[in-house]
Design a protein around this motif. Sequence first.
Motif, PDB file in Angstrom:
ATOM      1  N   GLN A 235       0.765  -1.199  -0.036  1.00 36.44           N
ATOM      2  CA  GLN A 235      -0.056  -0.048   0.109  1.00 36.44           C
ATOM      3  C   GLN A 235       1.069   1.267   0.026  1.00 36.44           C
ATOM      4  O   GLN A 235       0.131   2.429   0.004  1.00 36.44           O
ATOM      5  N   ILE A 236       2.002   1.047  -0.015  1.00 39.99           N
ATOM      6  CA  ILE A 236       3.142   2.303   0.203  1.00 39.99           C
ATOM      7  C   ILE A 236       3.637   2.660  -1.399  1.00 39.99           C
ATOM      8  O   ILE A 236       4.369   1.933  -1.777  1.00 39.99           O
ATOM      9  N   PRO A 237       3.104   3.809  -1.863  1.00 39.24           N
ATOM     10  CA  PRO A 237       3.455   3.939  -3.303  1.00 39.24           C
ATOM     11  C   PRO A 237       4.717   4.735  -3.040  1.00 39.24           C
ATOM     12  O   PRO A 237       5.419   5.261  -2.136  1.00 39.24           O
ATOM     13  N   ASP A 238       5.658   4.641  -4.146  1.00 40.98           N
ATOM     14  CA  ASP A 238       6.938   5.389  -4.524  1.00 40.98           C
ATOM     15  C   ASP A 238       6.684   6.724  -4.477  1.00 40.98           C
ATOM     16  O   ASP A 238       5.799   7.142  -4.902  1.00 40.98           O
ATOM     17  N   GLY A 239       7.705   7.554  -3.688  1.00 44.54           N
ATOM     18  CA  GLY A 239       7.471   8.809  -3.287  1.00 44.54           C
ATOM     19  C   GLY A 239       6.893   9.207  -2.315  1.00 44.54           C
ATOM     20  O   GLY A 239       6.610  10.460  -2.162  1.00 44.54           O
ATOM     21  N   SER A 240       6.133   8.312  -1.497  1.00 42.81           N
ATOM     22  CA  SER A 240       5.266   8.594  -0.362  1.00 42.81           C
ATOM     23  C   SER A 240       6.146   8.913   0.969  1.00 42.81           C
ATOM     24  O   SER A 240       7.208   8.305   1.002  1.00 42.81           O
ATOM     25  N   ASN A 241       5.283   9.481   1.882  1.00 43.15           N
ATOM     26  CA  ASN A 241       5.924   9.617   3.312  1.00 43.15           C
ATOM     27  C   ASN A 241       5.179   8.412   4.238  1.00 43.15           C
ATOM     28  O   ASN A 241       3.989   8.312   4.043  1.00 43.15           O
ATOM     29  N   VAL A 242       5.959   7.631   5.044  1.00 42.96           N
ATOM     30  CA  VAL A 242       5.389   6.793   6.128  1.00 42.96           C
ATOM     31  C   VAL A 242       6.029   7.396   7.365  1.00 42.96           C
ATOM     32  O   VAL A 242       7.050   7.448   7.730  1.00 42.96           O
ATOM     33  N   ILE A 243       4.790   7.585   8.232  1.00 42.74           N
ATOM     34  CA  ILE A 243       5.033   8.306   9.481  1.00 42.74           C
ATOM     35  C   ILE A 243       4.663   7.052  10.565  1.00 42.74           C
ATOM     36  O   ILE A 243       3.764   6.418  10.675  1.00 42.74           O
ATOM     37  N   ILE A 244       5.803   6.666  11.349  1.00 43.49           N
ATOM     38  CA  ILE A 244       5.363   5.439  12.338  1.00 43.49           C
ATOM     39  C   ILE A 244       5.909   5.844  13.593  1.00 43.49           C
ATOM     40  O   ILE A 244       6.826   6.586  13.958  1.00 43.49           O
ATOM     41  N   HIS A 245       4.837   5.636  14.473  1.00 44.27           N
ATOM     42  CA  HIS A 245       4.826   6.161  15.756  1.00 44.27           C
ATOM     43  C   HIS A 245       4.654   4.929  16.758  1.00 44.27           C
ATOM     44  O   HIS A 245       3.667   4.079  16.636  1.00 44.27           O
TER      45      HIS A 245
ATOM     46  N   GLU B 283      11.301  -1.120   5.050  1.00 49.72           N
ATOM     47  CA  GLU B 283      12.355  -0.794   4.022  1.00 49.72           C
ATOM     48  C   GLU B 283      12.831  -1.832   3.299  1.00 49.72           C
ATOM     49  O   GLU B 283      13.182  -1.494   2.001  1.00 49.72           O
ATOM     50  N   SER B 284      12.959  -3.068   3.924  1.00 48.56           N
ATOM     51  CA  SER B 284      13.506  -4.156   3.343  1.00 48.56           C
ATOM     52  C   SER B 284      12.393  -4.662   2.321  1.00 48.56           C
ATOM     53  O   SER B 284      12.805  -5.228   1.339  1.00 48.56           O
ATOM     54  N   ALA B 285      11.150  -4.544   2.657  1.00 52.61           N
ATOM     55  CA  ALA B 285      10.326  -4.892   1.663  1.00 52.61           C
ATOM     56  C   ALA B 285       9.920  -4.104   0.470  1.00 52.61           C
ATOM     57  O   ALA B 285      10.009  -4.598  -0.640  1.00 52.61           O
ATOM     58  N   LEU B 286      10.216  -2.802   0.700  1.00 51.35           N
ATOM     59  CA  LEU B 286      10.114  -1.706  -0.403  1.00 51.35           C
ATOM     60  C   LEU B 286      11.247  -1.818  -1.255  1.00 51.35           C
ATOM     61  O   LEU B 286      11.198  -1.720  -2.365  1.00 51.35           O
ATOM     62  N   LYS B 287      12.583  -2.211  -0.836  1.00 57.78           N
ATOM     63  CA  LYS B 287      13.852  -2.401  -1.478  1.00 57.78           C
ATOM     64  C   LYS B 287      13.375  -3.445  -2.532  1.00 57.78           C
ATOM     65  O   LYS B 287      14.025  -3.615  -3.518  1.00 57.78           O
ATOM     66  N   ALA B 288      12.910  -4.466  -2.109  1.00 55.82           N
ATOM     67  CA  ALA B 288      12.974  -5.730  -2.888  1.00 55.82           C
ATOM     68  C   ALA B 288      11.785  -5.531  -3.782  1.00 55.82           C
ATOM     69  O   ALA B 288      11.750  -6.093  -5.012  1.00 55.82           O
ATOM     70  N   ALA B 289      10.752  -4.547  -3.676  1.00 54.65           N
ATOM     71  CA  ALA B 289       9.846  -4.175  -4.639  1.00 54.65           C
ATOM     72  C   ALA B 289      10.187  -2.896  -5.464  1.00 54.65           C
ATOM     73  O   ALA B 289       9.419  -2.570  -6.551  1.00 54.65           O
ATOM     74  N   GLY B 290      11.398  -2.591  -5.430  1.00 54.69           N
ATOM     75  CA  GLY B 290      11.988  -1.566  -6.263  1.00 54.69           C
ATOM     76  C   GLY B 290      11.614  -0.066  -6.072  1.00 54.69           C
ATOM     77  O   GLY B 290      11.614   0.749  -6.772  1.00 54.69           O
ATOM     78  N   LYS B 291      10.916   0.008  -4.744  1.00 56.58           N
ATOM     79  CA  LYS B 291      10.441   1.399  -4.170  1.00 56.58           C
ATOM     80  C   LYS B 291      11.589   2.128  -3.348  1.00 56.58           C
ATOM     81  O   LYS B 291      11.850   1.826  -2.235  1.00 56.58           O
TER      82      LYS B 291
ATOM     83  N   ASN C  80      12.291   5.598  -3.161  1.00 56.40           N
ATOM     84  CA  ASN C  80      12.008   7.054  -2.907  1.00 56.40           C
ATOM     85  C   ASN C  80      10.634   7.092  -1.703  1.00 56.40           C
ATOM     86  O   ASN C  80      10.147   7.916  -2.235  1.00 56.40           O
ATOM     87  N   VAL C  81      10.890   6.310  -0.820  1.00 60.07           N
ATOM     88  CA  VAL C  81       9.940   6.514   0.234  1.00 60.07           C
ATOM     89  C   VAL C  81      10.701   7.285   1.558  1.00 60.07           C
ATOM     90  O   VAL C  81      11.955   6.524   1.979  1.00 60.07           O
ATOM     91  N   LYS C  82      10.210   8.107   2.133  1.00 60.51           N
ATOM     92  CA  LYS C  82      10.623   8.929   3.282  1.00 60.51           C
ATOM     93  C   LYS C  82       9.976   8.468   4.606  1.00 60.51           C
ATOM     94  O   LYS C  82       8.789   8.217   4.451  1.00 60.51           O
ATOM     95  N   PHE C  83      10.783   8.159   5.525  1.00 62.52           N
ATOM     96  CA  PHE C  83      10.225   7.661   6.868  1.00 62.52           C
ATOM     97  C   PHE C  83      10.514   8.673   7.886  1.00 62.52           C
ATOM     98  O   PHE C  83      11.366   9.562   8.002  1.00 62.52           O
ATOM     99  N   GLU C  84       9.387   8.857   8.578  1.00 61.83           N
ATOM    100  CA  GLU C  84       9.464   9.599   9.901  1.00 61.83           C
ATOM    101  C   GLU C  84       9.047   8.830  11.098  1.00 61.83           C
ATOM    102  O   GLU C  84       7.890   8.507  11.381  1.00 61.83           O
TER     103      GLU C  84
END
Length: 645
Positions: free
Chosen positions: A558-568, A596-604, A606-610
């Motif tokens: 559900q995380i598109p390339d170029g999106s922001n992921v906020i983890i609290h 991050e590991s799953a996104l890298k395997a999917a070729g994504k 450009n995802v920023k994490f907070e």
Amino acid sequence: MFLKIKIIQKVVICSIMITIACATAQAQTPSPWWFGVSGAANLNFYDGTTQRLNNSLFVPTAFHKGFGVKPYGSLFLEYRPGPIWGGILNVAYDGRGSKFNDVIAPCNCPATLETKLSYLSVEPSLRMGSATSNFFFFAGPRFAFNRGKSFSYTQLKQPNTDSDLSAVKKTIISGQIGVGYDFIVSSPAKESKVALSPFLSFHPYFGQDPRTIESLSISTLRMGVALKFGKGKVADLTPQPTAILTPAPEITFSVRAPLTRSVKRQVSETLPLRNYVFFDEGSSSIPSRYVLLTKDQAINFKETQLQNTEAVSMNGRSARQLNVYHNILNITGDRLRSNPGTTISLSGASMQGAEEGKMFAEGIKQYLVNVFSINESRISTNGRIKPLHPSEQPGGTRELDLLRSGDRRVDIESTSPELLMEVGGGMMRPVQLEAIQFDPQDGHAIFNVGGATGELKSWSVDVADETGKLQHYGPFTSNKESIPANTILGGRPEGTYKVTMKGETKSGLPITKESTLRVSRQEDIIEKAFRYSILFDFDKATTIQAYANFLKDVVSPQIPDGSNVIIHGHTDIIGEEEYNTTLSQGRAAEAQKILESALKAAGKNNVKFETVGFGENDSRSPFNNSLPEERFYNRTVIIDIVPNR
């Protein structure tokens, strides 16, 4: 494990304070090369689970926690070309054995387990010292090669077993960080130098899983002393004049302007449902806070009725989520009614006895049978003293009332995916909710004064506009305060301000810092977001590994390339505040690592994490902490996905 980690923290803090107190004497001129021997005690803290000891022994009851004190001895070489930087190389025998907490096998037979793991360890470290004292820090990796893997297992009515653990890793790569102090015991007038160096190091559990199966991990606190030999210049013992200086306190000041856009998120939330119903002390009736319907009301009940959109603060969830949870019996009844081939088991637990636990379960069964017309044969019940996953652990002595209130409950269990889903353990299949979220802090100017709580009596700010008109705010005592933008602007659409922070130290010295602030009226924007949550059992951080498939297979797509992921990360109020902050940070960081590991395997890429852990912070907690269900829901990691922010 909580108490043991707190012991580690206290020992480390006390040891650092002692070594700092010793570091007042001027250091002698060091030798570039030193060599010697060291001896230490390894305090090994085991956590996790082990039950399969080797290919021929699978014990009936799992062991979870252990502690042991084992020897450590090394030969080492130390290089110090200057007073600040250097290196250390240790080659050592490294004992990592442990005696596990005793367990009771199903035959009511006491059982014990002791492991005797040992390694040949190679430990290169970076040494960081001081030009004015013999106090030093060191940190580096540990390369360990297994030399011993035996164990001793005893169980009443069974022969003792002394054998070797299976699936033991031959090589371990981990790390350490530590402190020490060099006491020069040789004469300053001699070229040959001898130093006696007490040291303390901490080896966290990262990378220290000793086996390729199960989930054992080791955290080690090492306390020892090294004997060092080297050569150096004869020290100049001529007395030098000294001066007494009072250093100024370190105070920082920064200002964060209000956001020019007020961001409101249209959030589609996947809300997990705990499969627990909690019962009040002294009563076997279903508590009134749970929504109980009449038979006529139940006919028209659908869980989709709980999904209406509403506006809530981003700082936490609304009361609606708790209301959804308090409909858990009605949701269960609706799902059983809609899926006639499914069955459930109700397991009640009470410290007053298994009979009362079964009364809890029978009360819920009768509600589902009488109100939702569920056939009795589809619901089984049983009673226990403790639930399958209790919060209260053997040996615990603190905050037992809160822990035990969370263990007075009924667990709803099922093998049917229409009712429950396996995400790191039994959990009710999530409910989908829609909400509009906003963060009130977006419209505030935030003033950060680093060191205020420790160094200042109080501080205040003067805010002056371009004409010199002054606004005064304060006094304050915390490290951070905020003021609404509209309060600063008054009737103006925008403005540039000079901000002056004025404070007084606890010794009476004045402190002044300056900054600038640009404030504009906000523009409202709406962005879409998706929210997922992970729930934890009490005091558990590493169990997030059990959620790896959920994060990889459900969340990461559900995380598109170029999106922001906020983890609290959050915790309940049980335990020390500092420990809970660390625990929540570990939970959030591990979730980010898996995503991050799953996104890298999917070729994504450009995802920023907070990512941040708030611990038990009341202003950020998803819920209050007065009810056991609120405390259980506060043991969570919340993941917000904001596409193309």
